[in-house]
Scaffold this motif. Sequence first.
Motif, short mmCIF file in Angstrom:
data_model
loop_
_atom_site.label_atom_id
_atom_site.label_comp_id
_atom_site.label_asym_id
_atom_site.label_seq_id
_atom_site.Cartn_x
_atom_site.Cartn_y
_atom_site.Cartn_z
N SER A 77 0.83 -1.21 0.00
CA SER A 77 0.00 0.00 0.00
C SER A 77 0.85 1.25 0.00
O SER A 77 0.61 2.19 -0.77
CB SER A 77 -0.92 0.01 1.22
OG SER A 77 -1.75 -1.11 1.23
N VAL A 78 1.86 1.27 0.86
CA VAL A 78 2.74 2.43 0.93
C VAL A 78 3.51 2.58 -0.38
O VAL A 78 3.70 3.69 -0.90
CB VAL A 78 3.70 2.32 2.13
CG1 VAL A 78 4.73 3.44 2.13
CG2 VAL A 78 2.92 2.34 3.43
N LEU A 102 1.28 4.06 -3.11
CA LEU A 102 1.07 5.49 -2.88
C LEU A 102 2.30 6.30 -3.30
O LEU A 102 2.19 7.27 -4.06
CB LEU A 102 0.74 5.75 -1.42
CG LEU A 102 0.62 7.22 -1.03
CD1 LEU A 102 -0.60 7.86 -1.69
CD2 LEU A 102 0.54 7.37 0.47
N SER A 137 3.04 6.21 -7.09
CA SER A 137 2.18 7.12 -7.86
C SER A 137 2.63 8.57 -7.67
O SER A 137 2.62 9.35 -8.63
CB SER A 137 0.72 6.95 -7.46
OG SER A 137 0.53 7.25 -6.10
N ILE A 138 3.05 8.94 -6.47
CA ILE A 138 3.57 10.30 -6.25
C ILE A 138 4.84 10.50 -7.06
O ILE A 138 5.03 11.54 -7.69
CB ILE A 138 3.81 10.56 -4.75
CG1 ILE A 138 2.48 10.66 -4.01
CG2 ILE A 138 4.65 11.81 -4.53
CD1 ILE A 138 2.61 10.72 -2.51
N SER A 158 2.71 17.66 -4.03
CA SER A 158 2.67 16.32 -3.42
C SER A 158 1.92 16.35 -2.11
O SER A 158 1.09 15.48 -1.83
CB SER A 158 4.08 15.79 -3.20
OG SER A 158 4.76 15.63 -4.41
N VAL A 176 -1.55 14.31 -1.32
CA VAL A 176 -1.68 13.44 -0.14
C VAL A 176 -2.79 13.95 0.77
O VAL A 176 -3.59 13.17 1.30
CB VAL A 176 -0.33 13.34 0.61
CG1 VAL A 176 -0.50 12.66 1.95
CG2 VAL A 176 0.69 12.59 -0.23
N ILE A 180 -6.11 12.98 -0.75
CA ILE A 180 -6.37 11.55 -0.53
C ILE A 180 -6.81 11.30 0.90
O ILE A 180 -7.79 10.59 1.15
CB ILE A 180 -5.14 10.71 -0.89
CG1 ILE A 180 -4.88 10.75 -2.41
CG2 ILE A 180 -5.29 9.26 -0.43
CD1 ILE A 180 -3.56 10.17 -2.84
N TYR A 203 9.27 7.68 2.03
CA TYR A 203 8.75 6.33 1.82
C TYR A 203 9.30 5.38 2.88
O TYR A 203 8.55 4.61 3.50
CB TYR A 203 9.14 5.84 0.42
CG TYR A 203 8.96 4.37 0.20
CD1 TYR A 203 7.70 3.81 0.06
CD2 TYR A 203 10.06 3.52 0.15
CE1 TYR A 203 7.54 2.46 -0.13
CE2 TYR A 203 9.91 2.16 -0.05
CZ TYR A 203 8.64 1.63 -0.18
OH TYR A 203 8.49 0.29 -0.36
#
Length: 192
Positions: free
Chosen positions: A45-46, A49, A52-53, A63, A67, A70, A156
């Motif tokens: 999941s991370v 995310l 995609s960024i 960014s 976020v 979202i 990340y």
Amino acid sequence: MEDAIQELQVKKLKRLLEGWRMALLPLKSVFLWEQQWHPCAIVASVTVLFLSIWLMDLSTLASFAVVGLILNFVDFIIPIICSTVYGPTGWTGQKEKMYEDICRSIVLNYNKTLVQVKSFWSLRQNSPSMYYIISLSMLCVLAWMASTINNVFLLYIFSTVVLLWPGIRQHGIFNTVTSLIYKVPKISSKTE
């Protein structure tokens, strides 16, 4: 006195997260790795995310905006989905106890973090030299890391570690690693 304050914090948090209570129960099991695939789901999941960024190649401000959008969308849609799918009859006393335990755990960890931050700040008055050595060293290391490693990649890694940390603590992985470090044989500095 502290117990009364803590109970008040738990009650406030329960009211704040009221719309999320049905979502928090399965999230707890994911964050504590009750199934073997849960750490993989967190990392995936991370990764999706941040990938995609990274692929959108947005500026830092854009960014944060994406976020934020979202997170706002998720905060809006989760309570609606939970109330629609589960309804008021799906909430039992056992689930209420689990929900209260989750809120209590969040408050305990928040308070522990606050105590650690306050103890670090108290070093400034009690031992200024130690405070400045630690803070300057940490800031120099952070500045070096930020200048040599991509900031999105650093965020990340940080996000992944933060989300995996409850499961790492629950399964004793951190304690195992630290005990292995202490078992490493020490090299003697005596020359013969």
